[in-house]
Design an enzyme around this catalytic site. Structure first.
Site, PDB file in Angstrom:
ATOM      1  N   GLY A   1      53.723  98.880  30.455  1.00 45.85           N
ATOM      2  CA  GLY A   1      52.966  99.942  29.773  1.00 45.85           C
ATOM      3  C   GLY A   1      51.645 100.230  30.450  1.00 45.85           C
TER       4      GLY A   1
ATOM      5  CG  LEU B   1      50.911 104.921  34.189  1.00 46.23           C
ATOM      6  CD1 LEU B   1      52.089 105.770  34.664  1.00 46.23           C
ATOM      7  CD2 LEU B   1      49.642 105.364  34.908  1.00 46.23           C
TER       8      LEU B   1
ATOM      9  CD  GLN C   1      43.318 103.831  23.633  1.00 48.54           C
ATOM     10  OE1 GLN C   1      44.017 103.210  22.850  1.00 48.54           O
ATOM     11  NE2 GLN C   1      42.105 104.243  23.323  1.00 48.54           N
TER      12      GLN C   1
ATOM     13  CG  ASP D   1      54.020 103.449  31.977  1.00 47.69           C
ATOM     14  OD1 ASP D   1      53.060 102.998  31.316  1.00 47.69           O
ATOM     15  OD2 ASP D   1      54.762 104.357  31.545  1.00 47.69           O
ATOM     16  CB  ILE D   2      58.878 104.249  30.758  1.00 49.99           C
ATOM     17  CG1 ILE D   2      60.343 104.661  30.662  1.00 49.99           C
ATOM     18  CG2 ILE D   2      57.955 105.269  30.078  1.00 49.99           C
ATOM     19  CD1 ILE D   2      60.945 104.550  29.289  1.00 49.99           C
ATOM     20  NE  ARG D   3      53.873 107.244  30.608  1.00 43.21           N
ATOM     21  CZ  ARG D   3      52.712 107.638  30.086  1.00 43.21           C
ATOM     22  NH1 ARG D   3      52.439 108.901  29.926  1.00 43.21           N
ATOM     23  NH2 ARG D   3      51.826 106.770  29.704  1.00 43.21           N
TER      24      ARG D   3
ATOM     25  CE1 TYR E   1      51.584  99.567  16.799  1.00 41.90           C
ATOM     26  CE2 TYR E   1      49.947  99.349  15.065  1.00 41.90           C
ATOM     27  CZ  TYR E   1      50.291  99.307  16.406  1.00 41.90           C
ATOM     28  OH  TYR E   1      49.337  99.005  17.339  1.00 41.90           O
TER      29      TYR E   1
HETATM   30  C1  AKB Z   1      46.925 102.557  15.917  1.00 41.68           C
HETATM   31  O1  AKB Z   1      46.118 103.264  15.302  1.00 41.68           O
HETATM   32  O2  AKB Z   1      48.148 102.591  15.753  1.00 41.68           O
HETATM   33  C2  AKB Z   1      46.378 101.544  16.899  1.00 41.68           C
HETATM   34  C3  AKB Z   1      46.159 100.219  16.253  1.00 41.68           C
HETATM   35  C4  AKB Z   1      44.993  99.984  15.393  1.00 41.68           C
HETATM   36  O3  AKB Z   1      46.955  99.345  16.418  1.00 41.68           O
HETATM   37  N1  AKB Z   1      45.170 102.040  17.475  1.00 41.68           N
END
Ligand code: AKB
Length: 317
Positions: A8, A10, A12, A34-36, A141
């Site tokens: 990853g 590339l 942030q 990276d994937i790209r 997430y």
């Molecule tokens: C997001 O907002 O998803 C991220 C994080 C806090 O993990 N920046």
């Protein structure tokens, strides 16, 4: 000398982490993947290879060919994008992590991957959130991040793999824009301040979240990876933060430099619900005690630096 492979690269964090690692350990010792491929310092100033992290065979091959002894696994979907496509998020975030852990186990590498404040949920204490506390996130997430923390601890306990991680807050940077996060407003606001003199926030006034400036985040990664393992009571993952603010406070900080800057609000219910489920301010004491975590930027110092750097990047006065 370390030989570090980064996935990853590339993204942030990766975009700036690669530059920092190449400066610390030598350009030839850091393999960016990276994937790209987007032509930039990451792809041109040192080794770079295309890698889809769901391709375990290629990951193993690249790590072997490079002679990597350290894996920094950064490839992941952020919170808002993961919420839009939860099945894809599970497959990429967990599949990629599992592959990176397995390759690291097979090749006996040191391992780092970031967790997030997203690993907490509505039942977690909101203020001064402890290192060890309830983690029942309500986003895909967050589910990925808690599972990832447990998986990394499992690899440490079961296989002795040297896994280390931090729970990053929102990261603010001026090189690569974040994509698909809940905390992204705190980056966008600086771009819009310079481009339009105003910003409409998708996060409501009064919503506090932890944040950190990218240079402090990168230093935290290096410091944790260099830390004496005997001093680490925790591993995956340490609370780290530099500041906690809500939208009107970052606006006020910008107004100290640009008095005419204006903020308005148009709340996005999806990202607001994610933000509401996260802590207001986490406690980084364990990171400070176990490996000397520290930060150098508070909100106003970060604002001055962000605006100075972005002025040059965007060529505005
Ligand atoms: C997001 O907002 O998803 C991220 C994080 C806090 O993990 N920046």
């Amino acid at each position: 000398m370390k030989k570090i492979m980064v996935t990853g690269a590339l993204g942030q964090i990766g975009s700036e982490l690669i530059t920092k690692l190449r400066a610390e350990y030598g350009a030839e010792n850091v393999l960016a993947t990276d994937i790209r491929r987007i032509e930039s310092d990451v792809t041109e100033a040192g080794p770079f290879e295309i890698l889809d992290v769901t391709d375990a065979k290629k990951m193993h091959q690249l790590a072997t060919d490079f002679g990597a002894d350290t894996m920094m696994h950064m490839a992941a979907l952020l919170s808002a994008t993961a919420e839009e496509n939860p099945v894809f998020a599970w497959n990429l975030n967990m599949g990629g992590l599992m592959n990176a852990l397995e390759v690291s186990r097979e090749l006996d590498m040191q391992f780092f991957t970031p967790s997030s404040i997203g690993a907490f949920g509505p039942s977690t204490p909101k203020q001064n959130t402890p290192q060890d506390t309830l983690q029942r996130p309500t986003t895909m997430y967050g589910v990925n991040k808690v599972s990832g923390e447990l998986l990394c601890d499992y690899y440490f306990e079961r296989f002795g793999l040297d896994t280390r991680g931090v729970r990053f807050p929102g990261l603010i940077s001026n090189v690569a824009k974040p994509g698909g996060g809940t905390t992204d407003y705190a980056v966008e606001i600086y771009y819009k301040a310079l481009e339009e003199g105003k910003y409409t926030s998708y996060i409501a006034e009064g919503t506090y979240m932890d944040m950190m400036y990218m240079p402090d985040a990168l230093q935290a990664i290096v410091d944790l990876m260099e830390a004496d393992p005997k001093k680490l009571i925790h591993r995956n993952a340490f609370n780290v933060t530099a500041m906690s603010f809500e939208p009107s406070q970052i606006a006020a900080s910008i107004q100290k430099v640009m008095p005419n800057f204006e903020i308005a609000y148009q709340v996005d219910p999806v990202r607001q619900a994610i933000a509401d489920s996260w802590p207001d301010a986490i406690d980084p004491t364990a990171a400070k005690d176990e490996w000397g975590f520290k930060t150098t930027y508070d909100l106003d110092k970060m604002t001055v630096d962000m605006l100075e750097k972005l002025k040059i990047k965007l060529a505005v006065n």
